[in-house]
Design an enzyme around this catalytic site. Structure first.
Site, short mmCIF file in Angstrom:
data_model
loop_
_atom_site.label_atom_id
_atom_site.label_comp_id
_atom_site.label_asym_id
_atom_site.label_seq_id
_atom_site.Cartn_x
_atom_site.Cartn_y
_atom_site.Cartn_z
N HIS A 186 -23.85 1.94 15.76
CA HIS A 186 -22.52 2.22 15.23
C HIS A 186 -22.35 1.50 13.89
O HIS A 186 -22.69 0.32 13.76
CB HIS A 186 -21.42 1.66 16.15
CG HIS A 186 -21.32 2.32 17.49
ND1 HIS A 186 -20.34 3.22 17.80
CD2 HIS A 186 -22.07 2.19 18.61
CE1 HIS A 186 -20.47 3.61 19.07
NE2 HIS A 186 -21.51 2.99 19.57
N HIS B 68 -28.21 4.45 19.75
CA HIS B 68 -27.49 4.73 18.50
C HIS B 68 -26.87 3.46 17.95
O HIS B 68 -26.43 2.59 18.69
CB HIS B 68 -26.41 5.79 18.73
CG HIS B 68 -25.52 5.51 19.89
ND1 HIS B 68 -25.88 5.79 21.19
CD2 HIS B 68 -24.28 4.96 19.97
CE1 HIS B 68 -24.92 5.44 22.02
NE2 HIS B 68 -23.93 4.91 21.30
P1 AMP Z 1 -21.58 4.14 23.12
O1 AMP Z 1 -20.42 3.67 23.95
O2 AMP Z 1 -22.18 3.04 22.28
O3 AMP Z 1 -22.61 4.87 23.95
O4 AMP Z 1 -20.96 5.14 22.07
C1 AMP Z 1 -21.03 6.53 22.20
C2 AMP Z 1 -20.25 7.08 21.05
O5 AMP Z 1 -20.59 8.42 20.86
C3 AMP Z 1 -18.73 7.00 21.22
O6 AMP Z 1 -18.17 6.22 20.19
C4 AMP Z 1 -18.31 8.47 21.15
O7 AMP Z 1 -17.08 8.64 20.49
C5 AMP Z 1 -19.46 9.10 20.40
N1 AMP Z 1 -19.68 10.51 20.66
C6 AMP Z 1 -19.82 11.10 21.86
N2 AMP Z 1 -20.04 12.42 21.71
C7 AMP Z 1 -20.05 12.66 20.38
C8 AMP Z 1 -20.23 13.83 19.58
N3 AMP Z 1 -20.46 15.04 20.13
N4 AMP Z 1 -20.17 13.72 18.24
C9 AMP Z 1 -19.95 12.51 17.68
N5 AMP Z 1 -19.78 11.36 18.37
C10 AMP Z 1 -19.82 11.44 19.70
#
Ligand code: AMP
Ligand code: ZN
Length: 139
Positions: free
Chosen positions: A101, A99
């Site tokens: 950001h 993903h």
């Molecule tokens: P990463 O550390 O790059 O894997 O980021 C994962 C991101 O996903 C974090 O910023 C979380 O806040 C976000 N996240 C996790 N679960 C959800 C969800 N159900 N809906 C939206 N964002 C999410």
């Protein structure tokens, strides 16, 4: 992929606040934002890391991410944005569905990347590091 939270979001099995969707990607609000409006863009097809994402999908992610960054500036009065992708647990990846950001930024938002600046011992080390990387690069 079963048990992947972002695949479940794409399938509509768990809720999200959708910002954009097309045939290849989906964008939605991060539930724990660095700043309000922080958005995630994901490929609809499951990829754990970024290197296996096809070029058209990766290109779409970057293009839409940049346009969303502009929308964040216009809509919520931000000054800029960071595009960030964590590939691997040691890099901070928590959700193992790749993903991107889009982090909206304000000049006085109080958030700082903990960015350090090491240095190389000499030119030989720089050349050596470059040659090692080039030898393993597969495009
Ligand atoms: P990463 O550390 O790059 O894997 O980021 C994962 C991101 O996903 C974090 O910023 C979380 O806040 C976000 N996240 C996790 N679960 C959800 C969800 N159900 N809906 C939206 N964002 C999410
Ligand atoms: Zn997935």
């Amino acid at each position: 992929m079963e048990n992947c939270i972002f695949c479940k979001i794409i399938a509509g099995k768990i809720p999200s606040t959708k910002i954009y969707e097309d045939d290849l990607i989906m964008a939605f609000l991060d539930i724990a934002p660095i700043n309000p409006g922080h958005i995630l863009i994901i490929p609809k097809e499951h990829h754990t890391g970024s290197s296996t994402i096809p070029e058209d999908v990766a290109g779409r992610m970057f293009r839409v991410g940049s346009r969303i960054g502009v929308a964040l500036k216009r809509a919520l009065d931000y000054d800029g944005f960071n595009l960030h992708l964590a590939d691997g647990t040691c890099a901070g990846q928590v959700v193992m569905h790749a993903h991107l950001h889009i982090v909206p930024r304000g000049a006085e938002d109080g958030f700082h990347w903990n960015w350090r600046q090491l240095s190389y011992a000499d030119d030989a080390e720089i050349t050596d590091k470059a040659q090692q990387i080039i030898a393993k690069l597969k495009i």
